[in-house]
Design a protein around this motif. Structure first.
Motif, PDB file in Angstrom:
ATOM      1  N   ASP A 177       4.394   4.508  17.063  1.00  0.00           N
ATOM      2  CA  ASP A 177       4.978   5.824  17.304  1.00  0.00           C
ATOM      3  C   ASP A 177       6.335   5.762  18.007  1.00  0.00           C
ATOM      4  N   CYS A 190       9.820   6.764  15.531  1.00  0.00           N
ATOM      5  CA  CYS A 190       9.547   7.840  14.588  1.00  0.00           C
ATOM      6  C   CYS A 190      10.820   8.193  13.833  1.00  0.00           C
ATOM      7  N   LEU A 220      -5.856   1.581  10.232  1.00  0.00           N
ATOM      8  CA  LEU A 220      -4.517   2.036   9.867  1.00  0.00           C
ATOM      9  C   LEU A 220      -3.821   2.715  11.037  1.00  0.00           C
ATOM     10  N   MET A 221      -4.543   3.526  11.783  1.00  0.00           N
ATOM     11  CA  MET A 221      -3.962   4.238  12.915  1.00  0.00           C
ATOM     12  C   MET A 221      -3.510   3.283  14.014  1.00  0.00           C
ATOM     13  N   GLU A 222      -4.201   2.157  14.179  1.00  0.00           N
ATOM     14  CA  GLU A 222      -3.810   1.169  15.179  1.00  0.00           C
ATOM     15  C   GLU A 222      -2.487   0.496  14.805  1.00  0.00           C
ATOM     16  N   GLN A 223      -2.177   0.427  13.514  1.00  0.00           N
ATOM     17  CA  GLN A 223      -0.969  -0.252  13.044  1.00  0.00           C
ATOM     18  C   GLN A 223       0.278   0.628  13.156  1.00  0.00           C
ATOM     19  N   ILE A 224       0.110   1.914  13.335  1.00  0.00           N
ATOM     20  CA  ILE A 224       1.252   2.829  13.395  1.00  0.00           C
ATOM     21  C   ILE A 224       1.955   2.696  14.745  1.00  0.00           C
ATOM     22  N   ILE A 272      -9.608   3.938   8.334  1.00  0.00           N
ATOM     23  CA  ILE A 272      -8.621   4.855   8.917  1.00  0.00           C
ATOM     24  C   ILE A 272      -8.281   4.448  10.341  1.00  0.00           C
ATOM     25  N   ASP A 273      -9.278   4.034  11.112  1.00  0.00           N
ATOM     26  CA  ASP A 273      -9.022   3.573  12.486  1.00  0.00           C
ATOM     27  C   ASP A 273      -8.100   2.363  12.496  1.00  0.00           C
TER      28      ASP A 273
END
Length: 97
Positions: free
Chosen positions: A85, A88, A79-83, A76-77
């Protein structure tokens, strides 16, 4: 002999082949596995096991799940780094939002 907890017994039963003798994680009954997905001797034991595992709709359920499976938190960490923002979809000027 050390006792095996219900979750470990469930995993052993799921990995067993059809025709093997397995032990029900709830009542301890020994029985022959008839289907590839079978892990319990009867539906009553299956229901009791899944009801005792907890409610997935409870807020802390996945926190307990993540504690048991730390590799999930790492995934999950990542994946969150790849987002990104900055772009949007909800603030898209083309949509007039």
């Amino acid at each position: 002999m050390a006792s095996i907890n219900r979750f470990a017994r469930y995993k052993i039963n799921k990995n067993a082949k059809c025709g093997e003798m397995i032990i029900c994680p709830i009542c301890g009954t020994e029985f022959k596995k008839k289907q590839y997905s079978q892990a319990f001797c009867c539906s009553t034991c299956k229901d009791k096991y899944h009801n005792d595992m907890g409610d997935r709709h409870y807020d802390g359920y996945y926190d307990l799940y993540n504690i048991r499976h730390p590799h999930r938190l790492e995934y999950i960490d990542r994946l969150m780094e790849q987002i990104d923002d900055s772009e949007c979809w909800c603030e898209n000027p083309q949509l007039g939002i």
